[in-house]
Design an enzyme around this catalytic site. Structure first.
Site, mmCIF file in Angstrom:
data_model
loop_
_atom_site.group_PDB
_atom_site.id
_atom_site.type_symbol
_atom_site.label_atom_id
_atom_site.label_comp_id
_atom_site.label_asym_id
_atom_site.label_seq_id
_atom_site.Cartn_x
_atom_site.Cartn_y
_atom_site.Cartn_z
ATOM 1 N N ALA A 239 73.375 -10.900 -47.965
ATOM 2 C CA ALA A 239 74.491 -11.556 -48.656
ATOM 3 C C ALA A 239 75.832 -11.007 -48.202
ATOM 4 O O ALA A 239 76.775 -10.879 -48.981
ATOM 5 C CB ALA A 239 74.332 -11.366 -50.171
ATOM 6 N N ALA A 240 75.901 -10.669 -46.915
ATOM 7 C CA ALA A 240 77.140 -10.065 -46.414
ATOM 8 C C ALA A 240 77.992 -11.032 -45.609
ATOM 9 O O ALA A 240 79.139 -10.748 -45.297
ATOM 10 C CB ALA A 240 76.795 -8.844 -45.563
ATOM 11 N N ARG B 205 82.863 -21.876 -43.076
ATOM 12 C CA ARG B 205 82.934 -23.340 -43.136
ATOM 13 C C ARG B 205 83.119 -23.903 -44.544
ATOM 14 O O ARG B 205 83.372 -25.083 -44.717
ATOM 15 C CB ARG B 205 81.680 -23.952 -42.485
ATOM 16 C CG ARG B 205 81.761 -23.964 -40.978
ATOM 17 C CD ARG B 205 80.445 -24.387 -40.356
ATOM 18 N NE ARG B 205 79.451 -23.326 -40.415
ATOM 19 C CZ ARG B 205 78.163 -23.493 -40.126
ATOM 20 N NH1 ARG B 205 77.712 -24.669 -39.778
ATOM 21 N NH2 ARG B 205 77.335 -22.480 -40.178
ATOM 22 N N GLN C 156 77.098 -3.507 -45.794
ATOM 23 C CA GLN C 156 77.122 -3.702 -44.343
ATOM 24 C C GLN C 156 78.594 -3.815 -43.976
ATOM 25 O O GLN C 156 79.253 -4.794 -44.335
ATOM 26 C CB GLN C 156 76.354 -4.980 -43.962
ATOM 27 C CG GLN C 156 76.232 -5.177 -42.470
ATOM 28 C CD GLN C 156 75.640 -6.545 -42.102
ATOM 29 O OE1 GLN C 156 75.633 -7.476 -42.903
ATOM 30 N NE2 GLN C 156 75.168 -6.653 -40.876
ATOM 31 N N THR D 238 71.693 -10.402 -38.339
ATOM 32 C CA THR D 238 70.703 -10.278 -39.414
ATOM 33 C C THR D 238 69.853 -9.010 -39.274
ATOM 34 O O THR D 238 69.468 -8.402 -40.276
ATOM 35 C CB THR D 238 69.784 -11.511 -39.434
ATOM 36 O OG1 THR D 238 69.291 -11.751 -38.109
ATOM 37 C CG2 THR D 238 70.531 -12.757 -39.900
ATOM 38 N N GLY E 246 70.785 -15.156 -48.473
ATOM 39 C CA GLY E 246 71.554 -15.408 -49.695
ATOM 40 C C GLY E 246 72.046 -16.833 -49.833
ATOM 41 O O GLY E 246 72.410 -17.279 -50.919
ATOM 42 N N ASN F 147 76.130 -24.205 -45.782
ATOM 43 C CA ASN F 147 77.188 -23.691 -44.915
ATOM 44 C C ASN F 147 78.528 -24.340 -45.193
ATOM 45 O O ASN F 147 79.566 -23.766 -44.912
ATOM 46 C CB ASN F 147 76.824 -23.909 -43.441
ATOM 47 C CG ASN F 147 75.612 -23.094 -43.050
ATOM 48 O OD1 ASN F 147 75.621 -21.873 -43.164
ATOM 49 N ND2 ASN F 147 74.562 -23.762 -42.640
ATOM 50 N N ARG G 150 90.403 -39.418 -98.112
ATOM 51 C CA ARG G 150 91.351 -40.196 -97.322
ATOM 52 C C ARG G 150 92.346 -40.844 -98.288
ATOM 53 O O ARG G 150 92.074 -40.949 -99.491
ATOM 54 C CB ARG G 150 90.619 -41.285 -96.522
ATOM 55 C CG ARG G 150 89.876 -42.279 -97.386
ATOM 56 C CD ARG G 150 89.161 -43.346 -96.590
ATOM 57 N NE ARG G 150 88.668 -44.375 -97.467
ATOM 58 C CZ ARG G 150 87.421 -44.860 -97.441
ATOM 59 N NH1 ARG G 150 86.547 -44.387 -96.580
ATOM 60 N NH2 ARG G 150 87.069 -45.804 -98.278
HETATM 61 C C1 UD1 Z 1 69.118 -17.231 -38.869
HETATM 62 C C2 UD1 Z 1 67.945 -16.942 -37.925
HETATM 63 C C3 UD1 Z 1 67.388 -18.251 -37.393
HETATM 64 C C4 UD1 Z 1 66.998 -19.145 -38.522
HETATM 65 C C5 UD1 Z 1 68.156 -19.359 -39.501
HETATM 66 C C6 UD1 Z 1 67.668 -20.069 -40.747
HETATM 67 C C7 UD1 Z 1 68.519 -14.800 -36.869
HETATM 68 C C8 UD1 Z 1 68.965 -14.124 -35.641
HETATM 69 N N1 UD1 Z 1 68.397 -16.119 -36.816
HETATM 70 O O1 UD1 Z 1 70.147 -17.810 -38.081
HETATM 71 O O2 UD1 Z 1 66.278 -17.998 -36.561
HETATM 72 O O3 UD1 Z 1 66.541 -20.388 -38.033
HETATM 73 O O4 UD1 Z 1 68.702 -18.088 -39.937
HETATM 74 O O5 UD1 Z 1 68.719 -20.389 -41.601
HETATM 75 O O6 UD1 Z 1 68.239 -14.132 -37.841
HETATM 76 N N2 UD1 Z 1 74.074 -12.050 -42.683
HETATM 77 C C9 UD1 Z 1 74.450 -10.787 -43.064
HETATM 78 N N3 UD1 Z 1 74.954 -9.960 -42.133
HETATM 79 C C10 UD1 Z 1 75.114 -10.300 -40.829
HETATM 80 C C11 UD1 Z 1 74.718 -11.600 -40.437
HETATM 81 C C12 UD1 Z 1 74.204 -12.443 -41.387
HETATM 82 O O7 UD1 Z 1 74.315 -10.421 -44.232
HETATM 83 O O8 UD1 Z 1 75.576 -9.469 -40.053
HETATM 84 C C13 UD1 Z 1 73.498 -12.942 -43.671
HETATM 85 C C14 UD1 Z 1 74.305 -14.202 -43.900
HETATM 86 O O9 UD1 Z 1 75.216 -14.052 -45.002
HETATM 87 C C15 UD1 Z 1 73.224 -15.218 -44.244
HETATM 88 C C16 UD1 Z 1 71.988 -14.705 -43.494
HETATM 89 O O10 UD1 Z 1 72.240 -13.355 -43.192
HETATM 90 O O11 UD1 Z 1 72.935 -15.210 -45.637
HETATM 91 C C17 UD1 Z 1 71.687 -15.512 -42.204
HETATM 92 O O12 UD1 Z 1 72.739 -15.360 -41.292
HETATM 93 P P1 UD1 Z 1 73.257 -16.552 -40.382
HETATM 94 O O13 UD1 Z 1 74.393 -16.054 -39.585
HETATM 95 O O14 UD1 Z 1 73.464 -17.760 -41.216
HETATM 96 O O15 UD1 Z 1 71.994 -16.761 -39.406
HETATM 97 P P2 UD1 Z 1 71.684 -18.047 -38.558
HETATM 98 O O16 UD1 Z 1 72.494 -18.054 -37.328
HETATM 99 O O17 UD1 Z 1 71.753 -19.231 -39.447
HETATM 100 MG MG MG Z 2 72.741 -19.701 -41.349
#
Ligand code: UD1
Ligand code: MG
Length: 419
Positions: A10-11, A16, A73, A79, A102, A228, A407
């Protein structure tokens, strides 16, 4: 059962959404996205939850309060990096850890349970939740070997033309063996097109080590949709609306218009109750059997309706307890009230429950008749079998079996208009 811990990522930023609020505190049916994710984990009997927070974390903490542990974080490096922040907290523990996004708020607890159970039964070190999408663009793709086993996950941005054709996608929801996850995280590198630490690379690392990994394909692939932008927020609200309304219909409730009936979480409705269009029913409301609600009505929090109750058109009720067979047929506001059995509330009647400082109760007994356009200035109590004349403003209690008229008397001046 083995110990199960959950990590909620949830970071992230959520650029968007174009919002001054964190994406994760935007609401679907009155409940924040991230809170829905945490509640899903709890309903799947996972109570030990760690939220990885960063961007606008005060808002996320404000919503989740002490229902989870927090890990920060500081930089958003992917991720995999998000999960690395939890490594310290997981060290020395055994069992399973599930990882949740999240911003994927309408996953069902049953699906999560299924993922955990399959992972345990099949003795897998990593089990991914996947789905088949007609248009998989944007998601990580599931690469399976000739034996059908999952080999690795390739992100859209790193996929070749052939891999982009694959329709099985990664939902971003996993169940891992804690010890092997920690070892795999140490091997992650940001050598990819986005320069991020991908959690998805853990699958390949485990495979290369000879550890068994697997996947569960979700049946209803709307469950894993993420939010998103505000269009997706609306779309998920719609999906949830159909799911909730469909649930009540399966239980024997007639909903005339599934698209325009707004029932929030944890509502109970008895069989043969009919809900007319444009009706909103808020969290936790209980409605009995054979009731009729709407159209265009608003049943707010704290209402309990017994059987055979009618709440007709353009009625708003709040914290109202309504007895068997009672009717509030049109254009009323009845807030903070208790109404007995078989009482009729006339058109346009309202409770004046708020004096600018406090909310007060109106109590109305059984078998009473309230004429049209009555104001009940609370606190006020009306006994059983009473009759309240139309247009009355009731400021004093009325004993049982009484008539109350409050009334001005009408004065007719004959011939007056000719002068
Ligand atoms: C990720 C998956 C992808 C999958 C998709 C599904 C990876 C590399 N890819 O991609 O395979 O199909 O989700 O929705 O994992 N977040 C953090 N810290 C970070 C980056 C992200 O907390 O440094 C959190 C975001 O808030 C979000 C979640 O992790 O809740 C997913 O991150 P996001 O950047 O949306 O990943 P996707 O590119 O969508
Ligand atoms: Mg995503």
């Amino acid at each position: 059962m083995e110990e199960v811990v959950a990590i909620v990522m949830a970071a992230g930023k959520g650029t968007r959404m174009k919002s001054n609020k964190s994406k994760l505190v935007h609401k679907i049916y009155g409940k924040e996205l991230v809170k829905r994710v945490v509640e899903t984990a709890k309903k799947a009997e996972v109570n030990d939850i760690i939220a990885v927070v960063g961007y606008m974390q005060d808002q996320v903490r404000d919503v989740l309060k002490d229902t989870v542990y927090y890990v920060e974080q500081k930089e958003m490096l992917g991720t995999g990096h998000a999960v690395m922040q939890v490594a310290q907290k997981l060290k020395g523990r055994k069992g399973k850890v599930i990882v949740l996004n999240g911003d994927v708020p309408i996953l069902r607890p049953e699906t999560l349970k299924d993922l955990i159970n399959k992972s345990i039964e099949n003795k897998e070190y990593a089990t991914c939740l996947t789905a088949i999408y007609d248009n998989p663009t944007g998601y990580g793709r599931i690469i399976r070997g000739k034996d059908g086993n999952i080999k690795e996950i390739v992100e859209e941005k790193d996929a070749n033309a052939e891999q982009k054709q694959i329709q099985e996608i990664n939902a971003g929801i996993y169940c891992f063996d804690i010890e092997e996850l920690l070892l795999a995280l140490e091997k992650l590198t940001p050598n990819n097109s986005q320069g991020e630490y991908y959690l998805t690379d853990v699958i390949k690392i485990m495979n290369e080590k000879g550890l068994k990994v697997g996947a569960v394909i979700v049946e209803d692939n709307t469950e894993i949709l993420g939010v998103n932008d505000r269009m997706q927020l609306e779309m998920l609200t719609r999906v949830l609306r159909l799911r909730i309304n469909g649930y009540h219909m399966k239980n024997g409730v007639t909903i005339e218009d599934i698209n325009n009936t707004y029932i929030y979480d944890d509502v109970e409705i008895g069989i043969d109750t009919v809900i007319h269009p444009n009706t909103t029913i808020k969290n936790g409301v209980t409605i009995g059997k054979n009731c009729e609600i709407g159209p265009n009505s608003y049943i707010r929090e704290g209402c309990t309706l017994a059987d055979n109750v009618k709440v007709g058109s353009y009625v708003e009720i709040k914290k109202a307890q309504i007895g068997n067979g009672t009717k509030v047929p049109h254009l009323s506001y009845m807030g903070d009230c208790k109404i007995g059995k078989k009482t009729n509330i006339g058109c346009g009647t309202i409770t004046c429950n708020y004096d600018g400082f406090n909310k007060s109760q109106t109590v109305i007994g059984d078998n009473s008749f309230v004429g049209s356009n009555v104001n009940f200035v609370a606190p006020v109590e009306i006994g059983d079998n009473s009759f309240i004349a139309a247009g009355s403003t009731i400021t004093e209690d009325v004993a049982a079996d009484s008539l109350a008229i409050a009334r001005q008397r009408q004065i007719n001046k004959e011939g007056w208009n000719k002068k």
